[in-house]
Design an enzyme around this catalytic site. Structure first.
Site, PDB file in Angstrom:
ATOM      1  CB  THR A  31      -0.788   3.742   7.623  1.00 51.85           C
ATOM      2  OG1 THR A  31      -0.846   4.012   9.089  1.00 51.85           O
ATOM      3  CG2 THR A  31      -1.737   2.599   7.359  1.00 51.85           C
ATOM      4  N   GLY A  32       0.596   2.673   5.178  1.00 53.41           N
ATOM      5  CA  GLY A  32       0.444   2.322   3.537  1.00 53.41           C
ATOM      6  C   GLY A  32       2.013   1.696   3.095  1.00 53.41           C
ATOM      7  CB  SER A  33       2.398   0.337  -0.265  1.00 54.50           C
ATOM      8  OG  SER A  33       2.164   1.205  -1.069  1.00 54.50           O
ATOM      9  N   GLY A  87       2.533   8.692   3.260  1.00 55.21           N
ATOM     10  CA  GLY A  87       2.254   8.496   1.864  1.00 55.21           C
ATOM     11  C   GLY A  87       1.077   9.422   1.496  1.00 55.21           C
ATOM     12  N   GLY A 102      -5.725   3.335   3.031  1.00 53.90           N
ATOM     13  CA  GLY A 102      -5.303   2.426   3.771  1.00 53.90           C
ATOM     14  C   GLY A 102      -6.316   2.407   4.916  1.00 53.90           C
ATOM     15  CD  GLU A 108      -2.952   7.761   7.284  1.00 54.05           C
ATOM     16  OE1 GLU A 108      -2.165   6.756   6.505  1.00 54.05           O
ATOM     17  OE2 GLU A 108      -3.735   8.355   6.517  1.00 54.05           O
TER      18      GLU A 108
END
Length: 240
Positions: A31-33, A87, A102, A108
């Site tokens: 998860t995340g950019s 990430g 996030g 995660e």
């Protein structure tokens, strides 16, 4: 020549991590950019006929992967994974991480622990000599949240860690709630000299669901920087 942006660096790291994915693998999607770039690149391969089955770590990642046609499963349906890619908010030379910026740190970590290998993709700005510049997220249950926060504060003080510990808020000022219905404390310790000791103390507190110290989980960190892409640890590229 103009230096690549942080977003371009993240995509470069994601492309290198994709080289470790073989047809038929069961993958954990972070998860995340940065993880979103990996999902985008994986989606393009799936569209071209690449066969994988993926477990997302958040509802946001699930929605992105579904829109790209990536086959998905739950961890109950696929409890053992070949590889997870995600990430990090910080990492050090020993591949210890801070994650959870996030808000998906519990899922995660569960997915990372269910994976034979865990590859972290990031840019060079996330590398630190000592973890802690990024506030450490600690996910807690709503019941007894104030009491749990006091226990977290005392555990930190016992280890000589000072700094603000505050509930995470959304941009609109309301309390942030995770996909699992929990709250997050963001702990601005600035420098965590003994991450293992802190991890142990936090895990022992009733009410702490999980913390953002990922220790002993990452098998490789792929770091994109202005000088190129560097891999720390074991990537195990596959032929494509």
């Amino acid at each position: 020549m103009q230096a690549p942006s942080a977003d371009e660096l993240k995509r470069q790291a994601a492309a290198v991590a994709l080289e470790a994915v073989a047809p038929g693998m069961r993958l954990g999607l972070g998860t995340g950019s940065t993880a979103a770039h990996f999902v985008d690149l994986l989606g393009a391969k799936v569209k071209a006929g690449f066969d994988v089955l993926c477990v997302p770590t958040s509802e946001r990642t699930r929605a992105q992967a579904q829109a790209l046609g990536v086959p998905l499963a739950t961890l109950e349906e696929a409890p053992e994974l070949d590889l997870s890619v995600d990430g990090a908010d910080e990492f050090d030379a020993r591949l210890r991480l801070i994650k959870g910026g996030g808000g998906a740190l519990l899922r995660e970590k569960i997915v990372a622990a269910a994976s034979r290998r865990f590859i972290v993709i990031t840019d060079e700005s996330k590398k630190v000599a000592t973890l802690g510049a990024f506030p450490l997220p600690v996910e807690i249950d709503r019941f007894g949240a104030k009491s749990t926060r006091l226990h977290v504060e005392r555990a930190a003080q016992d280890l000589g860690l000072l700094g603000t510990i505050a509930p995470r808020l959304k941009p609109d000022g309301h309390v942030f709630v995770t996909d699992g219905g929990h709250l997050i404390l963001d702990c601005a310790f600035r420098a965590i000299s003994d991450p293992e000791a802190l991890a142990g103390r936090l895990s022992a507190i009733p009410g702490v669901v999980e913390h953002g110290l990922f220790i002993g989980l990452a098998t490789a960190v792929v770091v994109a920087g202005r000088a190129g892409v560097e891999t720390l640890g074991r990537l195990e590229r596959t032929t494509r």
